[in-house]
Design an enzyme around this catalytic site. Sequence first.
Site, mmCIF file in Angstrom:
data_model
loop_
_atom_site.group_PDB
_atom_site.id
_atom_site.type_symbol
_atom_site.label_atom_id
_atom_site.label_comp_id
_atom_site.label_asym_id
_atom_site.label_seq_id
_atom_site.Cartn_x
_atom_site.Cartn_y
_atom_site.Cartn_z
ATOM 1 N N GLY A 159 51.500 71.345 28.480
ATOM 2 C CA GLY A 159 50.867 70.452 29.471
ATOM 3 C C GLY A 159 50.974 70.935 30.837
ATOM 4 O O GLY A 159 51.469 71.744 31.162
ATOM 5 N N TYR A 179 51.517 49.822 29.876
ATOM 6 C CA TYR A 179 52.290 51.222 29.580
ATOM 7 C C TYR A 179 53.539 51.406 30.484
ATOM 8 O O TYR A 179 54.345 52.161 30.172
ATOM 9 C CB TYR A 179 51.248 52.025 30.189
ATOM 10 C CG TYR A 179 51.241 53.424 30.300
ATOM 11 C CD1 TYR A 179 51.366 54.355 28.977
ATOM 12 C CD2 TYR A 179 51.703 54.204 31.315
ATOM 13 C CE1 TYR A 179 51.850 55.558 28.776
ATOM 14 C CE2 TYR A 179 52.110 55.686 31.361
ATOM 15 C CZ TYR A 179 51.994 56.425 30.015
ATOM 16 O OH TYR A 179 52.194 57.592 29.913
ATOM 17 N N GLY A 194 53.363 63.468 26.817
ATOM 18 C CA GLY A 194 52.822 62.372 27.001
ATOM 19 C C GLY A 194 51.140 62.221 26.810
ATOM 20 O O GLY A 194 50.524 63.479 26.526
ATOM 21 N N ARG A 247 52.440 71.686 18.635
ATOM 22 C CA ARG A 247 51.482 71.935 17.575
ATOM 23 C C ARG A 247 50.606 73.289 17.649
ATOM 24 O O ARG A 247 49.924 73.698 16.985
ATOM 25 C CB ARG A 247 50.670 70.842 17.671
ATOM 26 C CG ARG A 247 49.605 70.688 19.091
ATOM 27 C CD ARG A 247 49.010 69.423 18.767
ATOM 28 N NE ARG A 247 48.150 69.460 20.245
ATOM 29 C CZ ARG A 247 47.210 68.238 20.457
ATOM 30 N NH1 ARG A 247 47.046 67.309 19.450
ATOM 31 N NH2 ARG A 247 46.731 68.050 21.741
ATOM 32 N N LYS A 264 57.004 52.714 29.049
ATOM 33 C CA LYS A 264 57.911 53.710 29.633
ATOM 34 C C LYS A 264 59.294 53.300 29.642
ATOM 35 O O LYS A 264 60.328 54.151 29.470
ATOM 36 C CB LYS A 264 57.246 54.078 31.056
ATOM 37 C CG LYS A 264 56.101 55.181 30.731
ATOM 38 C CD LYS A 264 56.563 56.441 30.078
ATOM 39 C CE LYS A 264 55.138 57.480 29.980
ATOM 40 N NZ LYS A 264 55.518 58.505 29.281
#
Length: 226
Positions: free
Chosen positions: A23, A141, A90, A47, A145
Amino acid sequence: MVYRDGMSERAQASRAVLIGATGAVGRNVLDAVLHSPHFIAATTLGRRKLAADDPLAASQKLTEHVVDLFAPDSYRDLLGGHDTAFCTLGVGQPSKVPEAEVRRIEIDCVLAFATACRQRGVHHFTLMTSVGADRSSRVKYLRLKAELEQAVADLGFARCTLARPSMLLTPHNRYGTSQGLLLAVWPRLDFVLAGPLRKYRGIDVQKLGQALVRNAERLAPPGRPA
């Protein structure tokens, strides 16, 4: 991210394990780890691996494993021997992803990784969350968190770092027009975001990655999260 007293002293050489390394922030954390003399090895779990032509992929320090992050049994044995962990995993645009999937990634997956790290002897866990994380927030959200922060802190790592960046300033527009506008405008708001609003200033992802690694290089008293 809060720096405590006593952190100017360098810790001993370490081995780091990372998830989220492909990321925007994670790649910069990995870059900083691979260029740090403090870290003698880095392992990434995810992945996919880095692209073959990515300069970081050629590092002799780096070991990459393709695993199922939702199945900790697929990677638990790979965590042994690491004392430091970084989690920058994330959802890039959580407002555009079903709530159940956001929770699956940002709570279930991350907490499974943190739990496995704790079981396998990781001493210092660094978690990237978000500015404004608060169980009483009106924003769902940010409540999520805060829930994650508490769950990771409760695992009892010798040292736990919670990083709460605001707007992530990336070198490239990844998400279309809306992000393009934010990337253009947000850095111009620094003069307004002063005092208690300073925490809402945007942060360059390279600087953030470097800061997380510099923090990990230093010693800090054990205990609750910094």
